[in-house]
Design an enzyme around this catalytic site. Structure first.
Site, PDB file in Angstrom:
ATOM      1  CB  SER A 171      -0.732  -0.264   1.253  1.00  0.00           C
ATOM      2  OG  SER A 171      -0.191   0.128   2.198  1.00  0.00           O
ATOM      3  CE  LYS A 172      -2.294   3.606  -4.154  1.00  0.00           C
ATOM      4  NZ  LYS A 172      -3.188   4.093  -5.043  1.00  0.00           N
ATOM      5  NE  ARG A 173      -2.274   5.277   7.138  1.00  0.00           N
ATOM      6  CZ  ARG A 173      -3.371   5.141   7.375  1.00  0.00           C
ATOM      7  NH1 ARG A 173      -4.531   5.854   7.020  1.00  0.00           N
ATOM      8  NH2 ARG A 173      -2.964   6.341   8.719  1.00  0.00           N
ATOM      9  NE  ARG A 174       1.859  -2.382   6.739  1.00  0.00           N
ATOM     10  CZ  ARG A 174       1.461  -3.139   8.031  1.00  0.00           C
ATOM     11  NH1 ARG A 174       0.310  -2.638   8.535  1.00  0.00           N
ATOM     12  NH2 ARG A 174       2.436  -3.756   9.423  1.00  0.00           N
TER      13      ARG A 174
ATOM     14  N   GLY B 248       4.734   2.871   1.377  1.00  0.00           N
ATOM     15  CA  GLY B 248       5.374   4.770   0.552  1.00  0.00           C
ATOM     16  C   GLY B 248       5.874   4.892  -1.124  1.00  0.00           C
TER      17      GLY B 248
END
Length: 479
Positions: A240-243, A245
């Site tokens: 994920s983008k959030r996790r 980066g």
RNA sequence: GGCGCUAUCGUCUAAGGGUUAGGACAGGGCCCUCUCAAGGCUCAGAUCGGGGUUCGAAUCCCCGUAGCGCUACCA
């Protein structure tokens, strides 16, 4: 004709998982003579960003697997709303006036939430009256939960799937602000755009039952579904983008110096393989070998660290790019090299003109020891620039007794000689070494150190001819 | 919690009732060699656990366990 779609939402950059989904869609389409649609699923206006859209388009273009049509979901909004109205009118959907955030009491008690009480059976008259009076509502699909049995479909990858109607919740079609939800928009678009095969991440496997119900209620033909195993980070969680980066951003791989075909090759091997132990494949070979039915059902881990640099990528991805880099026709490689030099600010117009043959020669000599294009401007600096530094080990080679003086002599002799080829340079070096009674290696390694500031690189004689007579004489004299 | 999916070397994977469980990357060693790569050879390294079915199970079934996904007025 088959029509597949890749439908990213522009709420973050394109990451490896999305790219893998695109690659599989593309391979499936091309291997069956079908078409690829890019559909930007931008229904969540609040979270969309221009930057994300650019990242997606840039990343996809870089992969060099062109699509045939492009659509924006936001431009199809009227279709979605119209579909919702039709469902509401036919009773396939109903208005739920439960205020946002309330009505999840069962869930809190550990029971699954399926619908809000009292809303499914609201009479038409009352529903209309409350809607007309301006009371906000969400439109929900009326899942036929009293019907025995359940929904089934045969997934191209996960095979037969079944879910009881009674386990499917009454999902939302329209939010209380009137916006269509993903389920509605996606299903309507798949239907109206004539999508024949929906190939997407496994995180949608259970959503598919809802989509099937919707498709049926709207009277669309049901496309085939194929769900792909997920890509996990080294920590075992879904990419994920959030996790994870920017590290997993496709444009990041581009910027690190990967070759599109090497990267595509790598992605294609995540969850699929040609079953014949072949791993190094060109795009046409991938198209030839790809079979959606032999995609695996197990999630794959993508290797990467949290520090910058090539060592932090999956080493196999790096290796594959290196393999493509040294095997592809040199003419196809040159444009990438030109880009790298341009990005570094090293580009000279004569490299496309008078010195074009030299440029090709240099790259061809260097490429067997490169894995990433970016190494052209790091490890190969001395071939393109005169302002290169000396590594400690290279300095040591120059400090060895008599080396400097001999290199100066060598410079004079090379300068005086008419010939300047690998052969002639080798002769000069070997005869000088013989005269002085030293091993040729001393001069050979000293030359490489003086000429490139490094102890590693192509054959030393080759290094001379790449760098050229004038620059060699200058560099040898200068040490 | 509920529903579902999955489980082979560190990682990506092959074998889908009978193989010394194969390959690739990464790691070790050797060869080649002016260095480093490339290339060639080689070593080490795995069937989640327990029960079945079977002459025979990594493979089929069941139970555990673990991981992941879904369970939203995100996609």
């Amino acid at each position: 004709m088959n029509r597949v779609r890749f439908a990213p939402s522009p709420t973050g950059f394109l990451h490896i998982g999305g790219a893998r989904t695109y690659v599989f869609n593309w391979l499936y389409a091309r291997s069956t003579g079908g078409q690829v649609l890019l559909r930007i699923d931008d229904t969540d206006a609040g979270r969309n960003t221009e930057e994300s859209l650019r990242s997606i388009l840039d990343g996809l273009r870089w992969l060099d697997l062109p699509w045939d049509e492009q659509h924006f979901q936001s431009k199809r909004r009227s279709s979605h709303v119209q579909a919702a109205r039709a469902l509401l009118a036919s009773g396939a959907a109903y208005r739920d006036f439960t205020p946002e955030g309330e009505g999840q009491t069962e869930r809190a008690a550990g029971e699954p939430w399926l619908f809000n009480p009292g809303m499914r059976e609201l009479g038409t008259a009352e529903s209309d009256r409350r809607a007309d009076s301006g009371e906000p509502f969400v439109a929900r699909f009326r899942v036929p939960r009293d019907r025995p049995g359940g929904a089934t479909f045969k997934d191209l990858v996960y095979r037969k799937q079944f879910r009881r109607f009674s386990d499917i919740e009454d999902f939302a079609l329209l939010r209380s602000n009137g916006d269509p939800t993903y389920h509605l928009a996606s299903t309507v678009d798949d239907g109206e755009l004539g999508i024949t095969h929906v190939i997407r991440g496994q995180d949608h496997l259970t959503n598919t039952f809802k989509h099937i119900l919707l498709l049926e209620a709207l009277g669309f033909d049901r496309p085939a579904f194929g769900h792909l195993p997920l890509l996990l980070g080294p920590d075992g969680s879904k990419l994920s983008k959030r996790r994870h980066g920017a590290l997993v951003s496709v444009t990041n791989y581009r910027d690190m110096g990967f070759l599109p075909r090497g990267f595509v090759n790598y992605l294609s091997l995540l969850g699929w393989s040609p079953k014949n132990n072949q791993e190094l494949l060109e795009v046409p070979q991938l198209v030839e070998a790809f079979r959606i039915q032999q995609v695996l059902r197990t999630n794959a881990v993508v290797q990467f660290g949290d520090k910058p640099g090539s060592a932090q990528c999956d080493p196999k991805a790096v290796w594959l790019t290196g393999q493509h880099l040294r095997r592809m026709p040199i003419g196809q490689l040159m444009p990438y090299c030109e880009h790298v030099l341009r990005d570094a600010g090293w580009w000279l117009d004569e490299l496309a003109g008078r010195r074009r043959p030299w440029f090709i020669e240099a790259v061809d000599s260097l490429r067997s020891r490169l894995n990433l294009l970016s190494e052209l401007t790091t490890r190969c600096r001395a071939y393109f620039r005169d302002d290169y530094g000396f590594e400690a080990k290279a300095r040591n080679n120059l400090e060895k007794s008599g080396v400097r003086e001999m290199l100066h002599v060598l410079a004079d002799r090379l300068d005086a000689s008419k010939e300047f080829t690998e052969k002639s340079v080798e002769q000069e070096i070997r005869s000088l070494a013989a005269e002085r009674g030293v091993k040729a290696g001393l001069l050979i390694n000293g030359s490489r150190a003086a000429l490139t500031g490094q102890t590693v690189g192509p054959s030393a004689f080759r290094v001379f001819t790449i760098i050229g007579k004038a620059r060699c004489v200058k560099r040898l004299s200068a040490v």
